[in-house]
Each structure stands twice: as C-alpha cells, then as structure tokens.
Write a protein that holds these residues in place. Structure first.
Motif, mmCIF file in Angstrom:
data_model
loop_
_atom_site.group_PDB
_atom_site.id
_atom_site.type_symbol
_atom_site.label_atom_id
_atom_site.label_comp_id
_atom_site.label_asym_id
_atom_site.label_seq_id
_atom_site.Cartn_x
_atom_site.Cartn_y
_atom_site.Cartn_z
ATOM 1 N N ALA A 35 -9.383 2.181 -11.724
ATOM 2 C CA ALA A 35 -10.314 3.026 -11.771
ATOM 3 C C ALA A 35 -11.325 3.903 -11.070
ATOM 4 N N SER A 36 -11.131 3.423 -9.807
ATOM 5 C CA SER A 36 -11.840 4.250 -8.726
ATOM 6 C C SER A 36 -10.848 6.131 -8.343
ATOM 7 N N ARG A 37 -9.711 6.119 -9.075
ATOM 8 C CA ARG A 37 -8.972 7.438 -8.300
ATOM 9 C C ARG A 37 -8.855 8.495 -9.330
ATOM 10 N N PRO A 38 -8.828 10.157 -8.364
ATOM 11 C CA PRO A 38 -9.651 10.490 -9.087
ATOM 12 C C PRO A 38 -8.100 10.945 -10.316
ATOM 13 N N ILE A 39 -8.196 9.980 -10.862
ATOM 14 C CA ILE A 39 -7.009 10.483 -12.411
ATOM 15 C C ILE A 39 -7.474 10.502 -13.743
ATOM 16 N N PRO A 40 -8.123 10.711 -14.306
ATOM 17 C CA PRO A 40 -8.937 10.604 -15.241
ATOM 18 C C PRO A 40 -8.467 10.906 -16.667
ATOM 19 N N HIS A 41 -7.895 11.776 -16.897
ATOM 20 C CA HIS A 41 -6.450 11.888 -17.557
ATOM 21 C C HIS A 41 -5.960 10.212 -17.641
ATOM 22 N N VAL A 42 -5.358 10.133 -17.416
ATOM 23 C CA VAL A 42 -4.194 8.906 -17.067
ATOM 24 C C VAL A 42 -4.957 7.865 -17.631
ATOM 25 N N GLN A 43 -5.953 7.619 -16.569
ATOM 26 C CA GLN A 43 -7.147 6.512 -17.641
ATOM 27 C C GLN A 43 -7.298 6.932 -18.971
ATOM 28 N N LYS A 44 -7.995 7.729 -19.269
ATOM 29 C CA LYS A 44 -8.090 7.812 -21.013
ATOM 30 C C LYS A 44 -7.245 7.757 -21.436
ATOM 31 N N TRP A 45 -5.953 7.926 -21.198
ATOM 32 C CA TRP A 45 -5.157 7.640 -22.487
ATOM 33 C C TRP A 45 -3.875 6.705 -22.291
ATOM 34 N N PHE B 190 4.386 0.367 -18.866
ATOM 35 C CA PHE B 190 4.306 0.473 -16.601
ATOM 36 C C PHE B 190 3.295 0.463 -16.035
ATOM 37 N N VAL B 191 2.312 1.948 -16.832
ATOM 38 C CA VAL B 191 1.223 2.153 -16.111
ATOM 39 C C VAL B 191 0.317 0.934 -16.565
ATOM 40 N N ARG B 192 -0.085 0.131 -17.373
ATOM 41 C CA ARG B 192 -0.611 -0.961 -18.062
ATOM 42 C C ARG B 192 -0.943 -1.381 -16.116
ATOM 43 N N GLN B 193 0.995 -2.312 -16.490
ATOM 44 C CA GLN B 193 1.191 -3.300 -15.443
ATOM 45 C C GLN B 193 0.669 -2.806 -13.846
ATOM 46 N N PHE B 194 0.850 -1.466 -13.479
ATOM 47 C CA PHE B 194 0.896 -0.827 -12.340
ATOM 48 C C PHE B 194 -1.231 -1.059 -12.127
ATOM 49 N N ALA B 195 -1.497 -0.791 -13.407
ATOM 50 C CA ALA B 195 -3.154 -0.718 -13.072
ATOM 51 C C ALA B 195 -4.277 -2.112 -13.248
ATOM 52 N N ALA B 196 -3.961 -2.969 -13.661
ATOM 53 C CA ALA B 196 -3.767 -4.077 -13.520
ATOM 54 C C ALA B 196 -3.738 -4.621 -12.263
ATOM 55 N N VAL B 197 -3.025 -3.892 -11.214
ATOM 56 C CA VAL B 197 -2.662 -4.522 -9.761
ATOM 57 C C VAL B 197 -3.817 -4.852 -9.452
ATOM 58 N N ASP B 198 -4.795 -4.018 -9.336
ATOM 59 C CA ASP B 198 -6.149 -3.757 -8.596
ATOM 60 C C ASP B 198 -6.612 -3.328 -9.583
ATOM 61 N N LEU C 209 0.640 -1.018 -0.077
ATOM 62 C CA LEU C 209 -0.104 -0.067 0.009
ATOM 63 C C LEU C 209 0.807 1.296 -0.231
ATOM 64 N N ALA C 210 2.077 1.431 0.553
ATOM 65 C CA ALA C 210 2.971 2.085 0.675
ATOM 66 C C ALA C 210 3.619 2.457 -0.583
ATOM 67 N N HIS C 211 3.647 1.516 -1.078
ATOM 68 C CA HIS C 211 4.102 1.511 -2.879
ATOM 69 C C HIS C 211 3.382 2.144 -3.836
ATOM 70 N N ARG C 212 1.951 1.693 -2.835
ATOM 71 C CA ARG C 212 0.534 2.062 -4.019
ATOM 72 C C ARG C 212 0.935 3.690 -4.177
ATOM 73 N N GLN C 213 0.993 3.642 -3.109
ATOM 74 C CA GLN C 213 0.865 5.225 -2.924
ATOM 75 C C GLN C 213 1.979 6.243 -3.404
ATOM 76 N N GLY C 214 3.377 5.755 -3.231
ATOM 77 C CA GLY C 214 4.260 6.131 -4.171
ATOM 78 C C GLY C 214 3.696 5.731 -5.255
ATOM 79 N N GLY C 215 3.216 5.398 -6.497
ATOM 80 C CA GLY C 215 2.726 4.623 -7.896
ATOM 81 C C GLY C 215 1.784 6.461 -8.504
ATOM 82 N N LEU C 216 1.058 5.783 -7.110
ATOM 83 C CA LEU C 216 0.109 6.615 -7.204
ATOM 84 C C LEU C 216 0.618 8.269 -7.409
ATOM 85 N N ALA C 217 1.329 8.945 -6.639
ATOM 86 C CA ALA C 217 2.035 10.296 -7.236
ATOM 87 C C ALA C 217 2.752 10.927 -8.310
#
Length: 211
Positions: free
Chosen positions: A168-178, A155-163, A117-125
């Motif tokens: 999908a619930s994160r407020p990063i709509p431009h990354v999700q669309k991209w 790499f974003v694809r791999q990160f997204a696929a973990v959960d 979870l700590a590293h998920r938060q680091g990746g989210l930044a």
C-alpha cells in the motif's frame, strides 16, 4: 449435473482463480471439484499426472492442464465481454515467468533459500511496468477488463498480500486501484465461493457462473 465437464481446482491458487474467472465469464458449465493439495484425488492424477491445478476434463475426455489454455479454450467457446480482444500474450508470459519466479521467492523465502527483499524488488519492477500501462485507460489493454487483466491479477493479489502495508505504501497507485477494483468485482466474488474438498462419491457441485 447438466454437464460432463469437470474442473479440478484449489480455491486459493492463482492459476486456478484465473481459469475459474474465464469459465465463469464465458458461462461454461462445469462440475467443480475442490482439491485438497495434501491428498490429491486419484481421478485427477489419472487425468493429469503432473498433479497441479487447475485441470479441466472435457466431456469427450480431452484434458487441458494449463490455466491459460483453459482460459483461451473457454473464451473461444463464448466471450461475452470480448476478453480475447484485450490480450497481451507477451505480458502474460512475463507475469508467468519472471514475476512468478520473484513472487515465489519473496513469499516462500525459506522454501527457496532466497533473499526475499531482492525478489520483492524484482517483483516491484513488474508492478511499475503495469502501473505505467494502467495510467492510460485503467485496464491493461484498454478501458475494460480482458484476458490480460484476469490472467495477471491473481498473482498481483498474492504478491500484495505478502506484506499489505508495504504494498500500500508503494508509488503504484494505478496498480493498487486496479487490483482493488478486481477484488471488489462480482466476478471475483463469484469464483471465490468456498466449497469442501471433493471425494469420490460426493455429489457434484456446479462451478458458479457470472451473471
């Protein structure tokens, strides 16, 4: 085969994905040798003892062992979409450094004995930084895809696929669309074609090229 270039690759590896995308978009013909990571071919290890994919062996025997170098080599040869004109070496280095560090320790927490979870938060930044950039014109360096997008997206694809639900619930709509746009692209579909692992004596298969 009409070429004596050989690319050793593994379909799901994000480094290999980005190398295949650059080779495909540049129209660089290669023999594609899919590698079974548990049984790496001696021919690959002879060319590149480090034993990681991708590895490109050029016709003159030159070996390129780093995916970003394969990308730049292919695009210097032919760059029909001007990917090199939409580059950000610092952002790619950030992806390949801290973001990849967090990604590994989020995805493979047992292997690294890490706090996922700590590293998920680091990746989210990092994703939040990408989201701010994408809010402008939709790609990382303008309105059209470039090398920065192709180098980072796997790499974003791999990160997204973990959960996927959490992502999908994160407020990063431009990354999700991209991300969705790149995953739905003809280029990505082309480079994600499935091939059986290569063994000596097998007929060579050509890397699928864009267009």
């Amino acid at each position: 085969m009409p070429t004596d270039r050989v690319l050793y690759s593994f379909r799901r590896c994000p480094y290999a994905m980005r190398a295949r995308m650059a080779l495909a978009i540049s129209g660089t013909p290669c023999a594609l040798r899919e590698v079974r990571l548990s049984r790496k071919p001696a021919e690959m290890l002879s060319a590149s003892p480090k034993g990681t994919v991708p590895v490109l062996v050029a016709g003159d025997g030159t070996v390129i062992e780093e995916s970003i170098q394969i990308m730049r080599w292919a695009l210097a040869r032919c760059d029909p979409e001007d990917w090199l004109g939409r580059d950000d070496a610092d952002l790619i280095a950030q992806n390949d450094g801290q973001f990849k560090h967090d990604l590994d320790r989020y995805k493979y927490a047992d292997r690294y004995n890490s706090d996922p979870l700590a590293h998920r938060q680091g990746g989210l930044a990092f994703l939040e930084e990408l989201d701010r950039r994408l809010a402008g014109e939709g790609q990382l360096c303008g309105a059209r895809r470039g090398i920065a997008d192709a180098a980072i997206m796997p790499f974003v694809r791999q990160f997204a696929a973990v959960d996927a639900d959490w992502f999908a619930s994160r407020p990063i709509p431009h990354v999700q669309k991209w991300l969705a746009g790149h995953l739905d692209s003809q280029l990505f579909e082309t480079v994600m074609a499935r091939f059986e692992p290569w063994s000596p004596g097998d007929p060579e298969v050509a890397l699928p090229l864009a267009g």
